[in-house]
Write a protein that holds these residues in place. Structure first.
Motif, PDB file in Angstrom:
ATOM      1  N   THR A   1      10.402   2.426  36.419  1.00  0.00           N
ATOM      2  CA  THR A   1       9.995   3.121  37.643  1.00  0.00           C
ATOM      3  C   THR A   1       9.603   4.554  37.331  1.00  0.00           C
ATOM      4  N   GLU A   2       8.559   5.018  38.017  1.00  0.00           N
ATOM      5  CA  GLU A   2       8.154   6.423  37.950  1.00  0.00           C
ATOM      6  C   GLU A   2       8.213   7.005  39.367  1.00  0.00           C
ATOM      7  N   PHE A   3       8.641   8.261  39.482  1.00  0.00           N
ATOM      8  CA  PHE A   3       8.764   8.928  40.781  1.00  0.00           C
ATOM      9  C   PHE A   3       7.716  10.036  40.886  1.00  0.00           C
ATOM     10  N   SER A   4       6.954  10.032  41.990  1.00  0.00           N
ATOM     11  CA  SER A   4       5.932  11.052  42.216  1.00  0.00           C
ATOM     12  C   SER A   4       6.477  12.151  43.123  1.00  0.00           C
ATOM     13  N   THR A   5       5.740  13.277  43.192  1.00  0.00           N
ATOM     14  CA  THR A   5       6.171  14.417  43.997  1.00  0.00           C
ATOM     15  C   THR A   5       5.846  14.243  45.468  1.00  0.00           C
ATOM     16  N   THR A   6       5.188  13.142  45.850  1.00  0.00           N
ATOM     17  CA  THR A   6       4.719  12.986  47.233  1.00  0.00           C
ATOM     18  C   THR A   6       5.788  12.941  48.344  1.00  0.00           C
ATOM     19  N   PRO A   7       6.970  12.364  48.272  1.00  0.00           N
ATOM     20  CA  PRO A   7       7.558  11.609  47.153  1.00  0.00           C
ATOM     21  C   PRO A   7       7.431  10.097  47.357  1.00  0.00           C
ATOM     22  N   HIS A   8       7.234   9.380  46.237  1.00  0.00           N
ATOM     23  CA  HIS A   8       7.201   7.922  46.263  1.00  0.00           C
ATOM     24  C   HIS A   8       7.707   7.392  44.923  1.00  0.00           C
ATOM     25  N   SER A   9       8.024   6.117  44.914  1.00  0.00           N
ATOM     26  CA  SER A   9       8.411   5.445  43.670  1.00  0.00           C
ATOM     27  C   SER A   9       7.442   4.310  43.387  1.00  0.00           C
ATOM     28  N   TYR A  10       7.243   4.039  42.078  1.00  0.00           N
ATOM     29  CA  TYR A  10       6.312   3.015  41.618  1.00  0.00           C
ATOM     30  C   TYR A  10       7.021   2.220  40.523  1.00  0.00           C
ATOM     31  N   THR A  11       7.118   0.899  40.723  1.00  0.00           N
ATOM     32  CA  THR A  11       7.902   0.064  39.806  1.00  0.00           C
ATOM     33  C   THR A  11       7.081  -1.102  39.293  1.00  0.00           C
ATOM     34  N   MET A  12       7.100  -1.291  37.980  1.00  0.00           N
ATOM     35  CA  MET A  12       6.529  -2.485  37.352  1.00  0.00           C
ATOM     36  C   MET A  12       7.668  -3.328  36.791  1.00  0.00           C
ATOM     37  N   THR A  13       7.578  -4.640  37.024  1.00  0.00           N
ATOM     38  CA  THR A  13       8.610  -5.570  36.560  1.00  0.00           C
ATOM     39  C   THR A  13       7.960  -6.740  35.844  1.00  0.00           C
ATOM     40  N   ARG A  14       8.552  -7.152  34.741  1.00  0.00           N
ATOM     41  CA  ARG A  14       8.084  -8.353  34.041  1.00  0.00           C
ATOM     42  C   ARG A  14       9.251  -9.310  33.849  1.00  0.00           C
ATOM     43  N   ARG A  15       8.957 -10.604  34.029  1.00  0.00           N
ATOM     44  CA  ARG A  15       9.952 -11.664  33.890  1.00  0.00           C
ATOM     45  C   ARG A  15       9.403 -12.743  32.968  1.00  0.00           C
ATOM     46  N   ILE A  16      10.279 -13.339  32.190  1.00  0.00           N
ATOM     47  CA  ILE A  16       9.862 -14.450  31.343  1.00  0.00           C
ATOM     48  C   ILE A  16       9.918 -15.738  32.159  1.00  0.00           C
ATOM     49  N   ASP A  17       8.762 -16.402  32.281  1.00  0.00           N
ATOM     50  CA  ASP A  17       8.703 -17.690  32.968  1.00  0.00           C
ATOM     51  C   ASP A  17       9.279 -18.774  32.062  1.00  0.00           C
ATOM     52  N   TRP A  18       8.750 -18.876  30.856  1.00  0.00           N
ATOM     53  CA  TRP A  18       9.332 -19.738  29.823  1.00  0.00           C
ATOM     54  C   TRP A  18       8.935 -19.171  28.465  1.00  0.00           C
ATOM     55  N   ASN A  19       9.648 -19.562  27.441  1.00  0.00           N
ATOM     56  CA  ASN A  19       9.379 -19.012  26.117  1.00  0.00           C
ATOM     57  C   ASN A  19       9.614 -20.065  25.039  1.00  0.00           C
ATOM     58  N   GLY A  20       9.079 -19.805  23.862  1.00  0.00           N
ATOM     59  CA  GLY A  20       9.228 -20.732  22.740  1.00  0.00           C
ATOM     60  C   GLY A  20       9.055 -20.012  21.423  1.00  0.00           C
ATOM     61  N   ASN A  21       9.330 -20.700  20.348  1.00  0.00           N
ATOM     62  CA  ASN A  21       9.123 -20.122  19.019  1.00  0.00           C
ATOM     63  C   ASN A  21       8.949 -21.231  17.991  1.00  0.00           C
ATOM     64  N   LEU A  22       8.360 -20.866  16.874  1.00  0.00           N
ATOM     65  CA  LEU A  22       8.219 -21.742  15.716  1.00  0.00           C
ATOM     66  C   LEU A  22       8.752 -20.963  14.525  1.00  0.00           C
ATOM     67  N   ARG A  23       9.868 -21.456  13.945  1.00  0.00           N
ATOM     68  CA  ARG A  23      10.576 -20.679  12.930  1.00  0.00           C
ATOM     69  C   ARG A  23      10.796 -21.481  11.649  1.00  0.00           C
ATOM     70  N   ALA A  24      10.739 -20.779  10.531  1.00  0.00           N
ATOM     71  CA  ALA A  24      11.261 -21.312   9.274  1.00  0.00           C
ATOM     72  C   ALA A  24      12.709 -20.867   9.152  1.00  0.00           C
ATOM     73  N   ARG A  25      13.512 -21.639   8.415  1.00  0.00           N
ATOM     74  CA  ARG A  25      14.891 -21.207   8.173  1.00  0.00           C
ATOM     75  C   ARG A  25      15.338 -21.680   6.792  1.00  0.00           C
ATOM     76  N   VAL A  26      16.205 -20.891   6.189  1.00  0.00           N
ATOM     77  CA  VAL A  26      16.742 -21.187   4.868  1.00  0.00           C
ATOM     78  C   VAL A  26      18.246 -20.976   4.916  1.00  0.00           C
ATOM     79  N   GLY A  27      19.014 -21.981   4.454  1.00  0.00           N
ATOM     80  CA  GLY A  27      20.460 -21.884   4.493  1.00  0.00           C
ATOM     81  C   GLY A  27      21.116 -22.374   3.220  1.00  0.00           C
ATOM     82  N   TYR A  28      22.420 -22.164   3.159  1.00  0.00           N
ATOM     83  CA  TYR A  28      23.228 -22.606   2.014  1.00  0.00           C
ATOM     84  C   TYR A  28      24.384 -23.433   2.565  1.00  0.00           C
ATOM     85  N   THR A  29      24.480 -24.692   2.142  1.00  0.00           N
ATOM     86  CA  THR A  29      25.520 -25.563   2.658  1.00  0.00           C
ATOM     87  C   THR A  29      26.727 -25.608   1.716  1.00  0.00           C
ATOM     88  N   THR A  30      27.893 -25.535   2.291  1.00  0.00           N
ATOM     89  CA  THR A  30      29.122 -25.675   1.513  1.00  0.00           C
ATOM     90  C   THR A  30      29.438 -27.154   1.330  1.00  0.00           C
TER      91      THR A  30
END
Length: 286
Positions: A137-166
Motif C-alpha cells: 500500500t502507498e499513501f498519498s497526501t490527498t489523503p488516500h490509500s492505494y493497494t495492490m494485492t497478488r494471490r497464487i491461484d495454483w502453482n507447480g514446479n519441475l525439479r531435479a533432486r539428488v540424495g544419499y540413502t542410508t
C-alpha cells in the motif's frame, strides 16, 4: 523470465546428475529407490515480511516505473506519507494495515528415481495450491490509500533432486528447478469516482509467473512401496505484467495523476514474489 537466473542452478544439478554413477557408494543395504512414484504433500507456505516494497509509477509512458507523482503548484511528492507491506485499513497510515496472508498448501507429484549405490538421482513434477496473498500500500497526501494485492491461484514446479540413502532407507536430498504460478492480481483504493476521484483501469489481472525453486528434504522408506518425508522449498516468481492506469475520472484538472507528461499515470509494483514452504510428503512407489 530471465533464464540466466535459473541457468547456474540447472547447470549445477546437471553436473551432479552426470557425476552420480562415479560418486556412488557400492552398498546401500539392499534398499532400492529406482523406479516411478506418485504421491502428495501438505504443509504451510509463508512469505518474508517486506516493508521496503513500494508502489511504483510511470508518468511519461516510457515503460519505466521510476517516476515521482507530483502535486500541482508546489511540485512536492504526492506520495510522501509512506507505505506499508500489506493492505490498508483506511486512507491514512494511522489506520493501519492488514499483514500478508500465509496459509496451508497442498500439492500432488509424480517422479522417477535412479539409484547408483548409495546415491539417488531423479526428477519430480508437482502441482497444487498455496492459499497466500501479498499486498503493498502507498499513501498519498490527498489523503488516500492505494493497494495492490497478488494471490497464487495454483502453482507447480519441475525439479531435479539428488540424495544419499542410508542402509536403513533414509534419504536426505537437495533439490531445485523451474517454478510456475498462475497469479491473480487486484487493486483497491479510497480514491473513487463517488468522492470526485480518478478512474482506474487494470491490465493483466491474471498473469503467468515463472521463476525458480530450490531447497532440500529427507525421505524414508517405511515399506517396499511406500515412503514418507518432509521438504523445504524457497521459490522466487517474476511478476511484472500487472499494472493500473489512472485517468482523470471526476477529479479536478490539477489532479497529480493527470498533470503528467503523458496525461495519465501507470501504477505498478516490484516484480519479485518470494515464497517459502514446509511440507510433509507421502509417495507410493511402483
Amino acid at each position: 523470465m530471465k533464464f540466466t537466473r535459473i541457468a547456474p542452478l540447472g547447470a549445477t544439478l546437471a553436473l551432479v546428475l552426470a557425476a552420480t554413477p562415479a560418486m556412488a557408494q557400492s552398498d546401500s543395504g539392499g534398499v532400492d529407490w529406482t523406479g516411478p512414484y506418485v504421491g502428495g504433500s501438505f504443509g504451510y507456505t509463508f512469505q518474508k515480511k517486506d516493508n521496503a516494497e513500494h508502489l511504483r509509477f510511470d508518468t511519461n509512458a516510457d515503460g519505466n516505473y521510476n517516476d515521482v507523482v507530483r502535486l500541482s503548484g508546489s511540485g512536492a511528492d504526492a506520495f510522501s506519507r509512506g507505505t506499508c507491506g500489506g493492505a490498508a485499513r483506511g486512507r491514512n497510515p494511522g489506520d493501519g494495515c492488514n499483514g500478508d496472508k500465509d496459509a496451508i498448501s497442498w500439492m500432488g507429484h509424480v517422479g522417477y528415481d535412479m539409484q547408483f549405490g548409495s546415491l539417488v538421482a531423479g526428477v519430480v513434477a508437482e502441482g497444487g495450491k498455496a492459499y497466500i496473498s501479498d499486498s503493498v500500500t502507498e499513501f498519498s497526501t490527498t489523503p488516500h490509500s492505494y493497494t495492490m494485492t497478488r494471490r497464487i491461484d495454483w502453482n507447480g514446479n519441475l525439479r531435479a533432486r539428488v540424495g544419499y540413502t542410508t542402509s536403513g532407507g533414509v534419504m536426505p536430498y537437495i533439490t531445485g528447478g523451474l517454478a510456475y504460478a498462475k497469479v491473480k492480481n487486484s487493486f483497491s483504493t479510497t480514491n473513487t469516482a463517488a468522492n470526485t476521484g480518478n478512474a482506474f483501469t487494470e491490465s493483466n489481472r491474471k498473469e503467468d509467473a515463472w521463476g525458480w525453486t530450490m531447497g532440500g528434504g529427507v525421505e524414508a522408506k517405511v515399506a517396499p512401496n511406500f515412503s514418507i518425508g518432509a521438504r523445504y522449498l524457497w521459490t522466487r516468481y517474476k511478476t511484472n505484467d500487472y499494472n493500473v492506469n489512472v485517468s482523470r475520472g471526476t477529479a479536478t484538472a490539477t489532479n497529480p495523476f493527470i498533470i503528467t507528461p503523458s496525461g495519465t499515470t501507470e501504477i505498478g509494483r516490484g516484480d519479485k514474489f518470494d515464497t517459502q514452504s514446509v511440507m510433509a510428503t507421502a509417495s507410493f512407489r511402483f
